[in-house]
Design an enzyme around this catalytic site. Structure first.
Site, PDB file in Angstrom:
ATOM      1  CG  ASN A  70      -2.061   1.062   1.083  1.00 32.63           C
ATOM      2  OD1 ASN A  70      -2.423   1.656   2.093  1.00 32.63           O
ATOM      3  ND2 ASN A  70      -2.586   1.336  -0.096  1.00 32.63           N
ATOM      4  NE  ARG A 115       1.913  -3.271  -7.282  1.00 28.36           N
ATOM      5  CZ  ARG A 115       1.877  -4.601  -7.215  1.00 28.36           C
ATOM      6  NH1 ARG A 115       1.629  -5.323  -8.300  1.00 28.36           N
ATOM      7  NH2 ARG A 115       2.075  -5.221  -6.071  1.00 28.36           N
TER       8      ARG A 115
END
Length: 175
Positions: free
Chosen positions: A23, A26
């Site tokens: 996290n 992307r």
């Protein structure tokens, strides 16, 4: 997944979460870019977007500096992002769980408690006919700025395709 006439309202908007590994690369890109599309279309009361990772290595951290830089080059602000780990109890409150590669797809489908929740998990590139065959958005974490820019382009194209499918169904469901 078909988005035939969804019926969101301001009290319960259509809820999308993007999930990658940590996290910080992307999924924050996808979240920031889709949120911008939603806001510019005037649908921010009806669609919400967030992101998370399957792992907990970066919880509480900002997005990777290369993510923030790649987003900024295209006019997006990713500086407010803070990483968090996906919690399987969230499935109940989500309408669509968009994963960036097949490893997250396997993990999230394993974490899903029901067939209904497993059905919420979709690969981002599956929404884009031009990229669907690729299946996975590469993880740029161990690469250079050029791959971050390339990944951002892939995500942008797939988000545009997702939004083109989602927005008419949301609008049709609104009375």
């Amino acid at each position: 997944m078909s988005f035939a006439a969804l019926n969101p309202d301001e009290a319960t908007p259509f809820r999308i979460i993007f999930v990658c590994t940590g996290n910080i690369c992307r999924s924050p890109m996808a979240e920031v870019m889709l949120r911008d599309l939603i806001t510019r279309s005037g649908l921010s009361r009806l669609i919400t977007t967030s992101s998370a990772g399957t792992g907990d290595w970066h919880v509480g951290e900002q997005a990777d500096r290369r993510t923030i830089t790649a987003l900024a080059k295209r006019g997006y602000d990713g500086s407010h992002h803070r990483a968090r780990q996906f919690d399987p109890t969230w499935f109940t409150d989500l309408d669509l769980v968009v994963v960036l590669d097949r490893s997250q797809e396997r993990i999230l489908r394993n974490w899903a408690g029901t067939e209904h929740d497993r059905g919420k998990v979709r690969l981002l590139l599956s929404f884009d006919p031009d990229q669907a065959v690729l299946q996975d958005v590469p993880d740029p974490y161990y690469s250079d700025d050029a791959l971050f820019d390339s990944v951002l382009g892939m995500i942008d194209s797939a988000n545009q395709a997702l939004f083109k499918q989602l927005a008419p169904a949301i609008r049709q469901g609104v009375r």
